[in-house]
Design a protein around this motif. Structure first.
Motif, PDB file in Angstrom:
ATOM      1  N   VAL A 138     -58.269  -9.255 106.310  1.00 31.44           N
ATOM      2  CA  VAL A 138     -56.999 -10.095 106.248  1.00 31.44           C
ATOM      3  C   VAL A 138     -55.905  -9.868 107.243  1.00 31.44           C
ATOM      4  CG1 VAL A 138     -57.522 -10.390 103.869  1.00 31.44           C
ATOM      5  CG2 VAL A 138     -56.128  -8.541 104.224  1.00 31.44           C
ATOM      6  N   ALA A 139     -54.992 -10.855 107.191  1.00 27.75           N
ATOM      7  CA  ALA A 139     -53.749 -10.452 108.087  1.00 27.75           C
ATOM      8  C   ALA A 139     -52.711 -10.755 107.027  1.00 27.75           C
ATOM      9  CB  ALA A 139     -53.625 -11.615 109.197  1.00 27.75           C
ATOM     10  N   ARG A 140     -51.642 -10.002 107.145  1.00 27.74           N
ATOM     11  CA  ARG A 140     -50.436  -9.991 106.190  1.00 27.74           C
ATOM     12  C   ARG A 140     -49.269 -10.206 106.963  1.00 27.74           C
ATOM     13  NH1 ARG A 140     -50.137  -5.637 102.943  1.00 27.74           N
ATOM     14  NH2 ARG A 140     -49.158  -6.879 101.236  1.00 27.74           N
ATOM     15  N   THR A 141     -49.261 -10.083 108.243  1.00 24.08           N
ATOM     16  CA  THR A 141     -47.824 -10.384 109.091  1.00 24.08           C
ATOM     17  C   THR A 141     -48.377 -11.248 110.086  1.00 24.08           C
ATOM     18  OG1 THR A 141     -48.494  -8.546 110.849  1.00 24.08           O
ATOM     19  CG2 THR A 141     -47.267  -7.808 108.639  1.00 24.08           C
ATOM     20  N   PRO A 142     -47.274 -11.854 110.753  1.00 26.83           N
ATOM     21  CA  PRO A 142     -47.811 -12.907 111.766  1.00 26.83           C
ATOM     22  C   PRO A 142     -48.604 -12.408 113.088  1.00 26.83           C
ATOM     23  CG  PRO A 142     -45.423 -13.108 110.934  1.00 26.83           C
ATOM     24  CD  PRO A 142     -45.965 -11.933 110.395  1.00 26.83           C
ATOM     25  N   ALA A 143     -47.980 -10.842 113.365  1.00 25.51           N
ATOM     26  CA  ALA A 143     -48.840 -10.155 114.500  1.00 25.51           C
ATOM     27  C   ALA A 143     -50.150 -10.055 114.115  1.00 25.51           C
ATOM     28  CB  ALA A 143     -48.030  -8.994 114.787  1.00 25.51           C
ATOM     29  N   GLY A 179     -49.386 -11.307  99.826  1.00 29.18           N
ATOM     30  CA  GLY A 179     -48.647 -11.794 101.197  1.00 29.18           C
ATOM     31  C   GLY A 179     -49.815 -12.200 102.061  1.00 29.18           C
ATOM     32  N   THR A 180     -51.144 -12.582 101.967  1.00 32.12           N
ATOM     33  CA  THR A 180     -52.173 -12.878 102.959  1.00 32.12           C
ATOM     34  C   THR A 180     -51.731 -14.162 103.624  1.00 32.12           C
ATOM     35  OG1 THR A 180     -53.876 -11.700 101.610  1.00 32.12           O
ATOM     36  CG2 THR A 180     -54.480 -13.532 103.188  1.00 32.12           C
ATOM     37  N   LEU A 181     -51.708 -14.118 104.808  1.00 26.88           N
ATOM     38  CA  LEU A 181     -51.635 -15.210 105.640  1.00 26.88           C
ATOM     39  C   LEU A 181     -52.972 -15.962 106.238  1.00 26.88           C
ATOM     40  CD1 LEU A 181     -48.799 -13.920 108.163  1.00 26.88           C
ATOM     41  CD2 LEU A 181     -48.551 -15.068 105.983  1.00 26.88           C
ATOM     42  N   GLY A 182     -54.119 -15.136 106.194  1.00 27.19           N
ATOM     43  CA  GLY A 182     -55.403 -15.628 106.761  1.00 27.19           C
ATOM     44  C   GLY A 182     -56.226 -14.628 106.599  1.00 27.19           C
ATOM     45  N   GLY A 183     -57.486 -14.932 107.001  1.00 29.65           N
ATOM     46  CA  GLY A 183     -58.753 -13.984 106.970  1.00 29.65           C
ATOM     47  C   GLY A 183     -59.839 -14.407 107.805  1.00 29.65           C
ATOM     48  N   GLU A 449     -44.007  -4.578 112.730  1.00 26.75           N
ATOM     49  CA  GLU A 449     -44.436  -6.088 112.618  1.00 26.75           C
ATOM     50  C   GLU A 449     -44.286  -6.355 110.995  1.00 26.75           C
ATOM     51  OE1 GLU A 449     -48.077  -5.335 115.890  1.00 26.75           O
ATOM     52  OE2 GLU A 449     -48.671  -5.635 113.663  1.00 26.75           O
ATOM     53  N   SER A 450     -44.157  -5.549 110.082  1.00 25.79           N
ATOM     54  CA  SER A 450     -44.038  -5.655 108.799  1.00 25.79           C
ATOM     55  C   SER A 450     -42.732  -6.555 108.512  1.00 25.79           C
ATOM     56  CB  SER A 450     -43.914  -4.644 107.720  1.00 25.79           C
ATOM     57  OG  SER A 450     -42.677  -3.754 108.010  1.00 25.79           O
ATOM     58  N   THR A 451     -41.880  -6.450 109.665  1.00 27.01           N
ATOM     59  CA  THR A 451     -40.572  -7.315 109.439  1.00 27.01           C
ATOM     60  C   THR A 451     -40.339  -8.602 109.927  1.00 27.01           C
ATOM     61  OG1 THR A 451     -39.596  -6.454 111.682  1.00 27.01           O
ATOM     62  CG2 THR A 451     -39.328  -4.981 109.805  1.00 27.01           C
ATOM     63  N   GLY A 452     -41.783  -8.977 110.377  1.00 26.17           N
ATOM     64  CA  GLY A 452     -42.148 -10.361 110.610  1.00 26.17           C
ATOM     65  C   GLY A 452     -42.073 -10.855 112.320  1.00 26.17           C
ATOM     66  N   SER A 457     -46.536  -5.276 118.554  1.00 19.31           N
ATOM     67  CA  SER A 457     -45.712  -4.278 119.094  1.00 19.31           C
ATOM     68  C   SER A 457     -46.098  -3.743 120.504  1.00 19.31           C
ATOM     69  CB  SER A 457     -45.697  -3.036 117.835  1.00 19.31           C
ATOM     70  OG  SER A 457     -44.793  -1.898 118.771  1.00 19.31           O
ATOM     71  N   PRO A 458     -45.119  -3.616 121.294  1.00 18.65           N
ATOM     72  CA  PRO A 458     -45.214  -2.759 122.658  1.00 18.65           C
ATOM     73  C   PRO A 458     -45.521  -1.074 122.359  1.00 18.65           C
ATOM     74  CG  PRO A 458     -43.163  -3.885 122.869  1.00 18.65           C
ATOM     75  CD  PRO A 458     -43.704  -4.014 121.307  1.00 18.65           C
ATOM     76  N   LEU A 459     -45.079  -0.849 121.549  1.00 17.00           N
ATOM     77  CA  LEU A 459     -45.797   0.516 120.862  1.00 17.00           C
ATOM     78  C   LEU A 459     -47.331   0.812 120.862  1.00 17.00           C
ATOM     79  CD1 LEU A 459     -42.938   1.824 118.397  1.00 17.00           C
ATOM     80  CD2 LEU A 459     -43.404   2.944 120.558  1.00 17.00           C
ATOM     81  N   ALA A 460     -47.684  -0.286 120.183  1.00 18.51           N
ATOM     82  CA  ALA A 460     -49.224  -0.377 119.863  1.00 18.51           C
ATOM     83  C   ALA A 460     -50.071  -0.535 121.312  1.00 18.51           C
ATOM     84  CB  ALA A 460     -49.643  -1.174 118.642  1.00 18.51           C
ATOM     85  N   ARG A 461     -49.305  -1.396 121.958  1.00 22.50           N
ATOM     86  CA  ARG A 461     -50.300  -1.679 123.307  1.00 22.50           C
ATOM     87  C   ARG A 461     -50.148  -0.352 124.189  1.00 22.50           C
ATOM     88  NH1 ARG A 461     -47.365  -6.705 122.780  1.00 22.50           N
ATOM     89  NH2 ARG A 461     -45.847  -6.162 124.084  1.00 22.50           N
ATOM     90  N   LEU A 462     -49.165   0.348 124.269  1.00 19.77           N
ATOM     91  CA  LEU A 462     -48.942   1.666 125.203  1.00 19.77           C
ATOM     92  C   LEU A 462     -49.890   2.500 124.518  1.00 19.77           C
ATOM     93  CD1 LEU A 462     -47.459   3.562 127.209  1.00 19.77           C
ATOM     94  CD2 LEU A 462     -45.613   3.867 125.514  1.00 19.77           C
ATOM     95  N   ALA A 463     -50.049   2.594 122.961  1.00 18.43           N
ATOM     96  CA  ALA A 463     -50.809   3.692 122.474  1.00 18.43           C
ATOM     97  C   ALA A 463     -52.442   3.584 122.875  1.00 18.43           C
ATOM     98  CB  ALA A 463     -50.681   3.716 121.255  1.00 18.43           C
TER      99      ALA A 463
END
Length: 470
Positions: A138-143, A179-183, A449-452, A457-463
């Motif tokens: 499931v996804a619970r944020t737009p990202a 809070g599910t947006l899709g799955g 990402e939880s803020t919408g 996040s660039p942090l995740a891409r860098l990690a």
């Protein structure tokens, strides 16, 4: 439901909730002294047991010895989330390095491996609470939703009917999660009780005539060559064999010379008390799907046979010097983090007592890609580095090691993970600093990402770029 006792629910000395259910097995006798074998398998988890099973089935005359430090299923095989599913570590990296065709072949045999395990469990009459309900993520944020959609597109490139992209409403028809947006849902998955599977498989293997010695730590694996056969060295004696196969996964760092081969990553779980029918009437989950999400520091869960929620995620990801845990004990802060995830996903469970908490280690190669191989010159073989996807991958590893030991040229021995090489992890303190920084970045990205935030996040891409994870 009563939340009392929430702060210290761990069942100390029980390794995991799964063993709290079944009771710890009485270990088999240790190796009585020096011994000789055709094949010696180091490690009595899923990889070692499946390898012994398939080798003995293929050639009943083989003399096979399994050496296990504590008891079969003590490690990740008896502590995992019970996800029998078709994911494997490193598919994207394999596609980049070896091509789309070999990666597709790897995915197809992983799909088939889910059924292979289920069918074998049934044929051998192993009671493992196995239910083929598929995998719901499931996804619970737009990202997260953007990552979910990209994942569905990638999955469909391997076959249009292999995955269903679900709306929020369709996801809720399976499991109602706040809070599910899709799955997404795929049929290539099943729930299992991990310790029951490990214990049942060990009994089957022993019944086939495999010599299983528990309470037998292996301190070194020595190669053969120049008229000398390979050896597994223990405090009780040495086993000399034509082939010595390392199946130690997250505990590999404890072997001489292997400290930087695979990093022992920690994962933690909690299990609630049995939840009442009123909760399940509100939540659904009648299909017993295994459940995950698209956070960077992702969660995984199942509805157990006795109607608990068992839920896991990363707590303290790594201990300095590749140290491993003490019998499944986990930290109160980790329990609180998992409790927060549980309450966020299922507000109706907010009052539920946490009955069990535990942790275990899984093997992570430097490029996050699982491997299997056999060096015929030295007689040494290995499989592992599953990065948390080992319940199914271990079965494929066992069948692949069977073919490699028997000298067969098969579809399995031609898969891209066979013989895949990767550099070793950095020395300390770089290893500890890097892993903790990596997961700090993932947790920070999830908070952003939880803020919408609509994009990742660039942090995740860098990690991801630094770790080699994708």
């Amino acid at each position: 439901m009563d939340r009392s006792g929430d702060e210290s629910p761990a069942v100390n000395g029980r390794v995991s909730f799964w063993y709290a259910q079944t009771g710890l097995p009485e270990p088999r006798p240790a190796l009585p002294g020096d011994a000789d074998a055709d094949v010696c398998i180091v490690g009595g988890g899923y990889t070692g047991l499946w390898t012994a099973y398939y080798l003995k089935k293929a050639d009943p005359g083989l003399r096979i010895t399994v050496l296990e430090r504590r008891f079969c299923g003590y490690g990740a095989s008896g502590r995992n989330g019970g996800w029998l599913y078709n994911g494997f570590a490193g598919r994207s990296a394999f596609a980049r390095r070896y091509g789309a065709g070999p990666a597709a072949a790897m995915q197809r045999v992983m799909d088939e491996a889910v059924g292979e395990v289920a069918d074998t469990v049934a044929a051998e009459r192993i009671e493992a609470d196995l239910v083929r309900g598929g995998v719901l993520e499931v996804a619970r944020t737009p990202a997260q939703l953007a990552r979910l959609q990209a994942f569905a597109t990638a999955e469909r490139s391997f076959g249009a009917d292999r995955i269903r992209l679900l709306t929020a409403a369709e996801t809720g028809e399976r499991i109602r999660i706040a809070g599910t947006l899709g799955g997404t849902w795929t049929p290539y998955g099943a729930r299992v009780q991990p310790a029951k599977l490990a214990r049942g498989l060990a009994e089957v293997v022993a019944g086939l005539g495999v010599r299983v010695h528990e309470r037998t730590p292996v301190t070194a694996v020595e190669p053969g060559g120049a008229g000398r056969r390979a050896r597994a060295v223990t405090p009780h004696g040495t086993v000399t064999a034509d082939h010595v196969l390392r199946a130690t996964e997250g505990f590999t760092a404890g072997l001489r010379g292997e400290r930087r081969t695979w990093l022992p990553m920690n994962s933690a779980m909690i299990a609630t008390e049995p939840l009442p029918e009123s909760f399940w009437a509100r939540t659904g989950w009648a299909g017993r799907e295994v459940l995950g999400d698209f956070a960077h520091a992702y969660m995984y869960a199942q509805r157990t046979a006795d109607d608990r929620i068992a839920l896991g995620g990363r707590g303290v990801p790594y201990r300095y010097g590749s140290r491993t845990d003490a019998d499944g004990t986990t930290q109160p802060a980790t329990v609180r983090q998992l409790r927060e995830i549980l309450d966020s996903f299922f507000p109706a469970a907010a009052g539920a007592r946490i009955d069990h908490a535990w942790a275990g280690v899984l093997g992570v190669p430097r490029d996050w890609c699982a491997t299997v191989d056999l060096d015929r010159a030295s007689g040494l073989g290995w499989a592992g580095g599953y990065v948390g996807s080992g319940v199914t991958t271990a079965n494929l590893a066992g069948r692949t090691l069977r073919d490699l030991v028997l000298g067969r040229d098969t579809e399995l021995t031609r898969l891209p993970w066979v013989g895949h090489r990767v550099r070793r992890w950095e020395p300390e303190p770089l290893r500890w600093l890097g892993v903790h920084a990596l997961y700090a970045a993932y947790h920070a990205a999830d908070r952003q990402e939880s803020t919408g935030r609509a994009t990742g996040s660039p942090l995740a891409r860098l990690a991801d770029a630094i770790s080699g994870r994708h």
